[in-house]
Write a protein that holds these residues in place. Sequence first.
Motif, short mmCIF file in Angstrom:
data_model
loop_
_atom_site.label_atom_id
_atom_site.label_comp_id
_atom_site.label_asym_id
_atom_site.label_seq_id
_atom_site.Cartn_x
_atom_site.Cartn_y
_atom_site.Cartn_z
N ASP A 175 0.80 -0.91 -0.06
CA ASP A 175 -0.01 0.01 -0.06
C ASP A 175 0.95 1.29 -0.04
O ASP A 175 1.41 1.70 1.10
N ARG A 176 0.87 1.94 -1.18
CA ARG A 176 1.79 3.08 -0.97
C ARG A 176 1.45 4.05 -0.46
O ARG A 176 2.27 4.98 0.16
N LEU A 210 4.57 6.08 6.63
CA LEU A 210 5.19 5.09 7.55
C LEU A 210 6.71 5.05 7.41
O LEU A 210 7.47 4.85 8.15
N GLU A 211 7.11 4.94 6.15
CA GLU A 211 8.48 4.88 5.74
C GLU A 211 8.85 5.91 4.80
O GLU A 211 8.94 5.67 3.47
N PRO A 212 8.96 7.23 4.93
CA PRO A 212 8.54 8.24 3.87
C PRO A 212 9.75 8.48 2.89
O PRO A 212 9.44 8.83 1.70
N LEU A 225 -3.00 -3.48 10.67
CA LEU A 225 -2.64 -2.40 9.90
C LEU A 225 -1.97 -2.74 8.55
O LEU A 225 -2.46 -2.61 7.37
N THR A 226 -1.06 -3.64 8.34
CA THR A 226 -0.38 -4.00 7.27
C THR A 226 -0.34 -5.80 7.31
O THR A 226 0.18 -6.20 6.20
N GLU A 227 -0.64 -6.33 8.31
CA GLU A 227 -0.54 -7.61 8.41
C GLU A 227 -1.56 -8.61 7.35
O GLU A 227 -1.05 -9.58 6.91
N GLN A 228 -2.42 -7.74 6.87
CA GLN A 228 -3.15 -8.48 5.74
C GLN A 228 -2.57 -8.26 4.38
O GLN A 228 -2.84 -9.10 3.22
N HIS A 261 -7.07 -0.67 18.10
CA HIS A 261 -7.25 -1.79 17.65
C HIS A 261 -5.83 -2.36 17.43
O HIS A 261 -5.47 -3.59 17.87
N VAL A 262 -5.02 -1.40 16.74
CA VAL A 262 -3.73 -1.86 16.71
C VAL A 262 -2.91 -2.24 17.82
O VAL A 262 -2.30 -3.48 17.91
N MET A 263 -3.10 -1.33 18.67
CA MET A 263 -2.24 -1.38 19.71
C MET A 263 -2.69 -2.53 20.71
O MET A 263 -2.15 -3.62 21.60
N SER A 264 -3.98 -2.91 20.66
CA SER A 264 -4.53 -4.10 21.29
C SER A 264 -4.03 -5.72 20.91
O SER A 264 -3.73 -6.33 21.42
N ARG A 265 -3.96 -5.47 19.43
CA ARG A 265 -3.38 -6.70 19.10
C ARG A 265 -1.84 -6.78 19.17
O ARG A 265 -1.64 -7.99 19.48
#
Length: 385
Positions: A224-225, A231-233, A266-269, A315-319
């Motif tokens: 995902d650009r 995220l990594e600009p 977030l990106t795991e999918q 959600h991200v931090m919970s996971r």
Amino acid sequence: MKPVRSALLTGAFAELKGRGARSNRDSRFADATHELDPEYLEQSRTAERGELPPVAAEPDPDDAPPAAAAIKTCVTHERARTIISRNQSPDIPFDRSVNPYRGCEHGCVYCYARPTHSYLGLSPGLDFETRLFAKQNAAELLERELRRPGYTPAMLALGANTDPYQPIEKDLRITRSVLEVLAAFGHPVAITTKSALVLRDLDLLGPMAQQGLVRVLISIGTLDRTIARTLEPRASTPARRLEAIRTLAQAGIPAGVIVAPVIPALTEQDMEAVLEAAAAAGARHASYVSLRLPLEVRDLFLEWLREFAPLRAAHVMSRVRQMRGGRDNQSEFGTRMEGTGIFATLLRQRFALACRKWQLERDYPPLDCSRFRVPQSPGPQQLLF
């Protein structure tokens, strides 16, 4: 208290476009800390939106907040005392590495190396990606190390801490000078990078690959650009990294992909999509690393989440905590790279299935150490026989 470094403040006073960190929090070893007054920040944001504060008289132009200015990258050239870093970590597949730079302009907000800038008295935040240090004598030191009597060759990792092909390498060419030394000595090296700039050195990597001396691992966490841009600009786009894998493979250079970091919810999918695309490009091997949030990285990542993914932040931090034994981070050997718990187990199973489907090897074959030779030193002294 030390004066605030206004050039690195957030809000209206600094242009953060193209930077990963959203703040410049102090080093944990600093004698004093700095805080930005929320009221002052809100006034500046109001002015930035073009809204005048409720005052009776016309505002004095001299009192207006300074215009936003891009934070420039500052590079300090240093002469290092040593160049080969050694480790005894049981979950890292190498015992030595070379890092030509300290700090990294790629600005990956999740970078586990950010806290190392604290040892310099600098911030793991914006300082890490804007105040860089270049080891200008890296090649000289490396050659001296390799010439030492009793040196035993083993795979050397290039880019274990910061990216050896970050943007400043284009002009400084320190990584290239290190590769030239390794090629001259027949020393094996594994390169890890997020940059397509590695293709510049195909003339060195090709012959080394023919001798079994090199492999290149390209790190891709998402396709995902839009996410990658923040995220990594300053890393190469995911598409360019895939093209780098393709070019490396076509040149006969063993190439692999590291899906890193895998960010829960977030990106795991994207894991399977990254592996499929990398395999199609010619990658032979694959590995992955789950998101790690050591020390200051946690707060920097939380700031990024609140700005760019506010609806997913909780959600991200919970996971993350479900994969880290209820904590934000696990530093124990053996679990820190993949995590624990049901979601970590599911991730391992997904990775294994995807590798099997696209015929990606999960173990890297050893590089050839038998070709190591110490070349004759330049100078008037010749060999007797």
